[in-house]
Structure formats: structure tokens, C-alpha cells
Design a protein around this motif. Structure first.
Motif, PDB file in Angstrom:
ATOM      1  N   THR A 470      46.340  39.424  43.835  1.00 47.29           N
ATOM      2  CA  THR A 470      46.634  40.608  43.013  1.00 47.29           C
ATOM      3  C   THR A 470      45.372  41.359  42.602  1.00 47.29           C
ATOM      4  O   THR A 470      45.316  42.594  42.684  1.00 47.29           O
ATOM      5  CB  THR A 470      47.407  40.187  41.747  1.00 47.29           C
ATOM      6  OG1 THR A 470      48.595  39.494  42.127  1.00 47.29           O
ATOM      7  CG2 THR A 470      47.783  41.410  40.905  1.00 47.29           C
ATOM      8  N   PHE A 471      44.349  40.630  42.176  1.00 40.21           N
ATOM      9  CA  PHE A 471      43.179  41.267  41.571  1.00 40.21           C
ATOM     10  C   PHE A 471      41.913  41.181  42.416  1.00 40.21           C
ATOM     11  O   PHE A 471      40.931  41.857  42.108  1.00 40.21           O
ATOM     12  CB  PHE A 471      42.888  40.626  40.205  1.00 40.21           C
ATOM     13  CG  PHE A 471      44.003  40.776  39.216  1.00 40.21           C
ATOM     14  CD1 PHE A 471      44.210  41.972  38.545  1.00 40.21           C
ATOM     15  CD2 PHE A 471      44.871  39.726  38.965  1.00 40.21           C
ATOM     16  CE1 PHE A 471      45.244  42.113  37.639  1.00 40.21           C
ATOM     17  CE2 PHE A 471      45.910  39.851  38.055  1.00 40.21           C
ATOM     18  CZ  PHE A 471      46.108  41.045  37.390  1.00 40.21           C
ATOM     19  N   ALA A 475      37.442  40.217  40.931  1.00 34.81           N
ATOM     20  CA  ALA A 475      37.906  40.870  39.702  1.00 34.81           C
ATOM     21  C   ALA A 475      38.812  40.000  38.839  1.00 34.81           C
ATOM     22  O   ALA A 475      39.040  40.321  37.681  1.00 34.81           O
ATOM     23  CB  ALA A 475      38.631  42.169  40.055  1.00 34.81           C
ATOM     24  N   MET A 476      39.334  38.907  39.381  1.00 42.50           N
ATOM     25  CA  MET A 476      40.246  38.081  38.590  1.00 42.50           C
ATOM     26  C   MET A 476      39.517  37.372  37.454  1.00 42.50           C
ATOM     27  O   MET A 476      38.327  37.057  37.554  1.00 42.50           O
ATOM     28  CB  MET A 476      40.950  37.053  39.477  1.00 42.50           C
ATOM     29  CG  MET A 476      40.034  36.040  40.115  1.00 42.50           C
ATOM     30  SD  MET A 476      40.905  34.871  41.184  1.00 42.50           S
ATOM     31  CE  MET A 476      41.610  33.755  39.964  1.00 42.50           C
ATOM     32  N   ASP A 480      44.305  35.919  34.131  1.00 48.61           N
ATOM     33  CA  ASP A 480      45.153  36.238  35.287  1.00 48.61           C
ATOM     34  C   ASP A 480      45.775  34.973  35.870  1.00 48.61           C
ATOM     35  O   ASP A 480      46.894  35.015  36.396  1.00 48.61           O
ATOM     36  CB  ASP A 480      44.338  36.963  36.362  1.00 48.61           C
ATOM     37  CG  ASP A 480      43.733  38.262  35.869  1.00 48.61           C
ATOM     38  OD1 ASP A 480      44.383  38.932  35.032  1.00 48.61           O
ATOM     39  OD2 ASP A 480      42.616  38.607  36.301  1.00 48.61           O
TER      40      ASP A 480
END
Length: 495
Positions: A470-471, A475-476, A480
Motif C-alpha cells: 500500500t505505502f 514510506a510505510m 501501517d
């Protein structure tokens, strides 16, 4: 899934040959077919494939793969390492390849190695799991040369120069981009010291004898979906919150309340019916604003606070103070229920670590490498560290989760498990606090200690994989991972 030693893998081959029955050359053909299919599915057709083959059966695999791919539109060059006599199956596959239009060359010490362009694909079929000494002479120089090139490398079964069962530190090892491992993982693939050499590992089922797998014992396993599903306990309809236990967490301090929040939320999202977080009164508004589902308590009367608690976790964001050291000692010696020690609490544990062995219920310790070495001493390599973790788990009658890419679970019964979920995006602040919450929550629900460790580590990594999708890995963040726990649980129902 079981992880077999190189000796057991050879026995597995022989059991397949004897019981199927199938000839060794036909078994090699089967393995080569799976590799050729993987290459056709994953490597662009316009790429030149440069095969480097040894004189043993790993070389025979490479020669067979080259022949199969040559029947298509592939541009193929084959180089055979000159030296010892070819194995019987390698000789047969060389003769078969010689009947094609593929150009076959020998490499000797005095030869100039072939030019390798960065767009080429190198197929490493020099040495397999039978290797028992470091590379030398031509083989060593060739591997060093390949490693200097910028081409992608596909290693067949295991990167050449790597030992399957013991440390390869100091060896010259080929740096693979992909490793195509036959039938299962090798122990060597589980350790960080080999990470730069294995690349991404794909396990290819080559149809080895199932009965041998079932009948053959090992103490080393991977945690995969099948194991997680076998442990998972779906909720029954007629239940209430007290059916799923009450967790108590000692976590957080003035500038580390985030650790307590992450731990408490993951504990709730792992299924615990209730979660109480022990914090000072002045920090309670932070917790209750961020996570209204959690209970806060500043109660220091342990008899009252521990009453009716199913599991206790201690450590995330905890202050390192004399009072908390005394609390930890009291927990180790006076709390008989399910118990997990993490983070700051591991730093406080050192004077009391031997008391862990006297507990009726095994404790769970979740150190990273630095915390592990502070408690138990340094190790020369990852293999030795695994052995030390197993020794300490048995001696202290506890479970040690040594956190990493393939987190290791050392069990007091001598079993060792490596996780197969998770990714490098989880190397972020708070990820370990999430794991503490998950396992404490599972312990509260009635999972035994081993089950909670296995399922908790698997779900933690799986949620991390969903978060990365997802990220992105870059970036996670730890929050998350918590948010993706639901997606992880859903897979246990779907499979």
C-alpha cells in the motif's frame, strides 16, 4: 515447512530415485524443466543467457537448462569449468547439449573470462549444496569476476561458494540476483550474513518423495501459511470480550507514549478482549485520546492490577529506572501467567535472566541482535547465534524471538522456526512494539506460548507485507502494520 540439511537433501534425492522409481538423470531433467520454465516466465526473451557450469550435478542442472532454453529463441552461451572429472549425470547432459547448436566452451585458469555485458543474464550452475570447502583457483577467480560485472545473476539451487548448513563467512560467493532453490529453503538462506548473496529466493517444487519428507525428522522449520492456519483459532459466535482475555501492558514514558499506543492498539487488533496500559496519570490523556478502546491504570498494587489478567507484556517505551527493574524482577518471580519481555525491559533483565528458568509458564523474550548479545554474549556468525539462542531457550525454559528479516524463534523443546513473511520496510521505529502487542494479545486469548509466537510473528510480517504494497517499503511506518492486521487475519480464513 521443514528445512533439511544438505545430507538430508541428498538422501531425499535418493529416496525419490529408489521409491518412485525415477533415474537420477530424469530427476535432474525434472529440476531443469522447472528452472527453464521460471526463466522463461521471468526473464526477457531478448536477453543473452550466459551459463557457467561446474563438473558436478549442479553443473549438470545448468547444462540441462541450457539445452531446454536453446530449443526456443534464446541466445545462449555455455562455459564449463575445466578441472575435475564430470559426474555421470553432468557428462550425459554435456553430451546432450553438444547435439544442439549451442556454443560450449571450457574455462581454465590461463583463459580469459568471457565478456559479460550489464544486459546479460548469468546462470550460475557451478557448485551446489555438496560444496564443503571454500572456492579456490579458477572457480574463485571466476566468481570474483562475475561479481564485478553488473549483470543479473540466477543461481541454481544455491549461490556457488555458499555452504548450506554452516557459516560461509570469508568465502568467495557469487552474488545472485535470484536463487532458484529445489523443493525447500536451505538454512543458509535464513541468515543476514548471506543476504547479499542469495537475492530473492524462489522455491521450486521438483516432486521429491513425499513420504521421505513426512518420515524425516528435523528441528528446523519455516513458518508459512499452512503452519499459521493450523495454529489459528477462528472466533466462535457465542462469545463476549472476556472470552478473549485481558492483557496488561507496562509501556510508555513521557517522550515514548507512541510505543505504548502502538503496542496497545496491536494488542487489541490481534483479538484481545480488553487491554490495560499501565502508565503514570499525567500520561493517560495521551493514551486515551489516541486509543479510547484501551484502559489506563496507574495502580502500583500488583495484586490488584494483575488480578484476572491473562497475559502481561512489558518493555515498549518503558523508562529504565530502579523501580521498573524491581517491577520486572517481581514479574519474573511472582507472575505465573503468560509473559513477554521486550525493548527496555530486556535491558533491565540482565541481572535476573537466570530467574526466568524458575517460572512455571515459559516467558517470551523478543530481542533484536544487539539486545540478544547484551544478554547472552556475542557470536562469530549467524549460525552460532542460532545455536546460542537454542541453548539459552532450553536452559531458561523460554521462547526467544530473535528479530530480523527472517525472525528466528528458538523454542525450549529444541525446535527452531524462521519466519517467511515481512520485508525491509518493517525496519522502522515502533515495528517491534507492534510485535509485542500482537503476541501479548494472542497469549491472552488462550493460545499456548509456542502457538502465540508462531502466529504472532507470521501475522506481524504479513501485515508488514500488506503495508508495503500500500505505502511502499520506504514510506510505510509502524502504524501501517497495525492497520493491516485485519488483512492478515482475513488470509487465514480464505486459504
Amino acid at each position: 515447512m521443514k528445512i533439511f540439511s544438505s545430507a538430508q537433501i541428498r538422501e531425499w534425492d535418493q529416496a525419490t530415485i529408489s521409491n518412485e522409481p525415477v533415474t537420477s538423470i530424469d530427476l535432474m531433467e525434472r529440476a531443469a524443466t522447472k528452472c527453464a520454465k521460471w526463466i522463461n516466465n521471468n526473464i526477457e526473451e531478448n536477453k543473452q543467457l550466459i551459463f557457467f557450469c561446474g563438473s558436478g550435478n549442479n553443473g549438470g542442472d545448468g547444462l540441462a537448462i541450457a539445452r531446454m532454453l536453446a530449443s526456443g529463441k534464446r541466445n545462449i552461451q555455455v562455459y564449463v569449468l575445466k578441472g575435475t572429472r564430470l559426474s555421470a549425470d553432468c557428462e550425459i547432459n554435456l553430451q546432450r547439449l553438444q547435439k544442439t547448436n549451442v556454443d560450449i566452451n571450457e574455462i581454465a585458469l590461463t583463459d580469459t573470462f568471457p565478456e559479460i555485458d550489464e544486459d546479460d543474464i548469468v546462470i550460475d550452475a557451478l557448485f551446489g549444496t555438496g560444496l564443503n570447502k571454500p572456492l579456490e583457483s579458477t572457480a574463485q577467480l571466476l566468481v570474483q569476476y562475475i561479481n564485478q560485472c553488473e549483470a543479473r545473476v540466477i543461481s541454481i539451487d544455491i549461490p556457488s561458494g555458499m555452504f548450506a548448513d554452516v557459516s560461509s563467512q570469508g568465502n568467495t560467493i557469487i552474488k545472485a540476483t535470484h536463487t532458484l532453490s529445489f523443493q525447500g529453503h536451505k538454512l543458509a538462506f535464513m541468515f543476514a550474513e548471506n543476504g547479499e548473496y542469495t537475492g530473492s529466493v524462489s522455491v521450486l517444487d521438483i516432486g521429491l518423495n513425499k513420504q521421505y519428507y513426512e518420515d524425516t525428522s528435523t528441528d528446523i522449520f519455516t513458518i508459512d501459511a499452512a503452519l499459521a492456519i493450523s495454529v489459528f483459532k477462528p472466533r466462535k459466535d457465542f462469545t463476549h470480550k472476556y472470552s478473549f482475555g485481558h492483557s496488561l501492558l507496562y509501556a510508555g514514558r513521557k517522550n515514548m507514549m507512541g510505543a505504548a499506543i502502538l503496542c496497545a492498539e496491536s494488542c487489541l487488533r490481534s483479538g484481545a478482549g480488553l487491554v490495560t496500559v499501565h502508565v503514570k496519570e499525567e500520561w493517560m490523556p495521551i493514551m486515551q485520546t489516541a486509543l479510547p478502546e484501551a484502559i489506563c491504570s496507574a495502580e502500583n498494587n500488583t495484586e490488584a492490577l494483575w488480578k484476572k489478567k491473562a497475559a502481561i507484556g512489558i518493555g515498549p517505551g518503558l523508562e529504565i529506572t530502579e523501580s521498573n527493574a524491581a517491577l520486572l524482577k517481581q514479574l519474573v518471580t511472582g507472575w505465573d501467567g503468560q509473559f513477554l519481555i521486550d525493548a527496555s525491559a530486556l535491558s533491565l533483565l540482565e541481572p535476573y535472566v537466570d530467574l526466568i528458568s524458575k517460572r512455571k509458564q515459559p516467558a517470551v523474550l523478543t530481542p533484536h541482535t544487539g539486545e540478544f548479545e547484551k544478554l547472552f554474549g556475542e557470536s562469530n556468525n549467524d549460525f552460532n547465534r542460532m545455536e546460542l539462542a537454542l541453548q539459552k531457550a532450553a536452559h531458561l525454559n523460554c521462547y526467544i524471538i530473535l528479530k530480523g528479516h527472517h525472525s528466528l524463534i528458538a523454542c525450549p523443546d529444541g525446535d527452531c522456526f524462521f519466519n517467511t513473511t515481512g520485508n525491509s520496510g518493517m525496519a522502522t521505529a515502533g515495528s517491534g512494539d507492534v510485535l509485542t502487542g500482537i503476541i501479548t494479545g494472542l497469549l491472552s486469548q488462550g493460545y499456548n506460548t509456542k502457538q502465540a509466537c508462531l502466529l504472532g510473528v507470521y501475522l506481524h510480517g504479513l501485515a508488514g507485507d500488506f503495508a508495503a504494497e500500500t505505502f511502499s517499503k520506504e514510506a510505510m511506518i509502524a502504524g501501517d502494520i497495525v492497520k493491516q492486521l485485519g488483512a492478515g487475519f482475513k488470509t487465514l480464513y480464505l486459504k
